[in-house]
Write a protein that holds these residues in place. Sequence first.
Motif, short mmCIF file in Angstrom:
data_model
loop_
_atom_site.label_atom_id
_atom_site.label_comp_id
_atom_site.label_asym_id
_atom_site.label_seq_id
_atom_site.Cartn_x
_atom_site.Cartn_y
_atom_site.Cartn_z
N ASP A 18 0.86 -1.18 0.00
CA ASP A 18 0.00 0.00 0.00
C ASP A 18 0.90 1.23 0.00
OD1 ASP A 18 -1.79 2.04 0.37
OD2 ASP A 18 -2.60 1.29 2.28
N LEU A 19 1.30 1.65 -1.19
CA LEU A 19 2.25 2.76 -1.31
C LEU A 19 1.66 4.06 -0.78
CD1 LEU A 19 5.14 3.29 -2.40
CD2 LEU A 19 4.06 4.13 -4.49
N GLU A 20 0.40 4.31 -1.12
CA GLU A 20 -0.22 5.56 -0.66
C GLU A 20 -0.37 5.55 0.86
OE1 GLU A 20 -0.71 8.29 -2.47
OE2 GLU A 20 0.31 7.11 -4.03
N GLY A 21 -0.66 4.37 1.44
CA GLY A 21 -0.74 4.26 2.89
C GLY A 21 0.60 4.56 3.55
N ALA A 22 1.68 4.05 2.95
CA ALA A 22 3.01 4.31 3.48
C ALA A 22 3.36 5.79 3.40
CB ALA A 22 4.05 3.48 2.73
N LYS A 23 3.03 6.42 2.28
CA LYS A 23 3.31 7.85 2.13
C LYS A 23 2.54 8.66 3.16
CE LYS A 23 3.19 9.29 -2.20
NZ LYS A 23 2.76 9.34 -3.63
N SER A 24 1.29 8.29 3.39
CA SER A 24 0.48 9.00 4.38
C SER A 24 1.05 8.82 5.79
CB SER A 24 -0.97 8.50 4.31
OG SER A 24 -1.75 9.11 5.32
N PRO A 59 6.38 0.30 -4.65
CA PRO A 59 5.53 -0.89 -4.56
C PRO A 59 6.32 -2.13 -4.93
CG PRO A 59 5.03 0.33 -6.55
CD PRO A 59 6.03 1.15 -5.80
N PRO A 60 5.93 -3.30 -4.42
CA PRO A 60 6.66 -4.52 -4.76
C PRO A 60 6.47 -4.88 -6.23
CG PRO A 60 4.70 -5.06 -3.51
CD PRO A 60 4.82 -3.56 -3.49
N MET A 61 7.48 -5.49 -6.80
CA MET A 61 7.35 -6.01 -8.15
C MET A 61 6.49 -7.27 -8.10
SD MET A 61 11.18 -5.47 -9.69
CE MET A 61 12.08 -5.83 -8.19
N PRO A 62 5.81 -7.61 -9.17
CA PRO A 62 4.97 -8.82 -9.17
C PRO A 62 5.76 -10.04 -8.72
CG PRO A 62 4.57 -7.53 -11.16
CD PRO A 62 5.72 -6.88 -10.45
N GLY A 63 5.20 -10.78 -7.77
CA GLY A 63 5.87 -11.96 -7.24
C GLY A 63 6.76 -11.69 -6.06
N GLY A 220 -1.63 3.33 13.73
CA GLY A 220 -1.63 1.88 13.64
C GLY A 220 -0.29 1.20 13.81
N ALA A 221 0.77 1.96 14.10
CA ALA A 221 2.08 1.35 14.36
C ALA A 221 2.07 0.68 15.73
CB ALA A 221 3.18 2.40 14.30
N VAL A 222 2.96 -0.28 15.91
CA VAL A 222 3.13 -0.98 17.19
C VAL A 222 4.42 -0.50 17.83
CG1 VAL A 222 3.43 -3.21 18.31
CG2 VAL A 222 1.88 -3.00 16.35
N LEU A 223 4.34 -0.05 19.08
CA LEU A 223 5.53 0.36 19.83
C LEU A 223 6.22 -0.89 20.37
CD1 LEU A 223 7.27 2.60 21.11
CD2 LEU A 223 5.69 2.57 23.06
N LEU A 238 9.69 0.92 16.61
CA LEU A 238 8.31 0.77 16.16
C LEU A 238 8.23 -0.23 15.00
CD1 LEU A 238 7.86 4.60 16.03
CD2 LEU A 238 6.32 3.19 17.42
N THR A 239 7.04 -0.75 14.78
CA THR A 239 6.71 -1.48 13.57
C THR A 239 5.56 -0.76 12.90
OG1 THR A 239 7.35 -3.59 14.59
CG2 THR A 239 6.03 -3.69 12.59
N ASP A 240 5.74 -0.39 11.64
CA ASP A 240 4.70 0.41 10.98
C ASP A 240 3.50 -0.47 10.61
OD1 ASP A 240 4.97 -0.80 8.44
OD2 ASP A 240 6.23 0.77 7.63
#
Length: 264
Positions: A18-24, A59-63, A220-223, A238-240
């Motif tokens: 989720d590239l847009e989610g990561a950017k946000s 974003p990840p490449m296919p596969g 939504g990150a985990v401390l 943290l874990t995003d």
Amino acid sequence: MAAPPEGTPCWADAMFSDLEGAKSFYGDVLGWTFGESSSEYGNYTQAYADGKAVAAVVPPMPGQEGQSQWCLYFASPDAAATAQRIRDNGGEVLMEPMQVGDFGTMCLAREPSGAVFGVWQGGRHEGFEAKGTPGAYFWAEVFTREPEKADPFLSAVFPYRMKDIVDDAVDFRLFDIGDTTVLGRMRMTDDFPPEVPSYVNVYFGVDDCDAAVARATERGAVLRFGPITTAFGRFAALTDPQGANFSVIDGAAAEGEMPEVKDV
């Protein structure tokens, strides 16, 4: 800008489904802005702090879909020669050196204890345009359960001088280039769940650690650890929301004496 010395952390990027989610998320937590996605290079998107390039998301490449993770790149004057040293010293080359237009040459590898990292031979893109400031790369550590594999590998592939922090409570090693400490290595203890593999933990600077943690967890990150104040600054791990581990640190909030170190 002169190319960074060989073995210096020089760039960081991460794949996100989720590239847009990561950017946000990172825009909110670290104050990043983002350039245009480059469709020629798989929608690789640079992140900026105060107008300076500090990281990238893609974003990840296919596969290649899977858990997101930050990848730290180390500077090399000759990526092919570095890749050969990686093989010669028990590492695995995951992606052979590949020229990326006139930006530079990249390579991906795994060190013998399992942490994945990158190699970057700079061309037009030499790496971080800012370091050690809010929003920018600050520090990194290799987290491993097998330092007896990681340490000799790293010091054989890159021109590092090693020293240990003198502390019975932790097994922590520092890697220097000349008089500059550029990387840490932490032995993972039983505090880490067994399913967590070795990885490189990247720290990004913030101007208020607690406020950054609050923004991250609200999104939504985990401390995982902290915030805690040390002689290096106030930091937290943290874990995003997409599973990528990272840390934030306010270097201006440092307290206490620097730990004693000894040469190895």
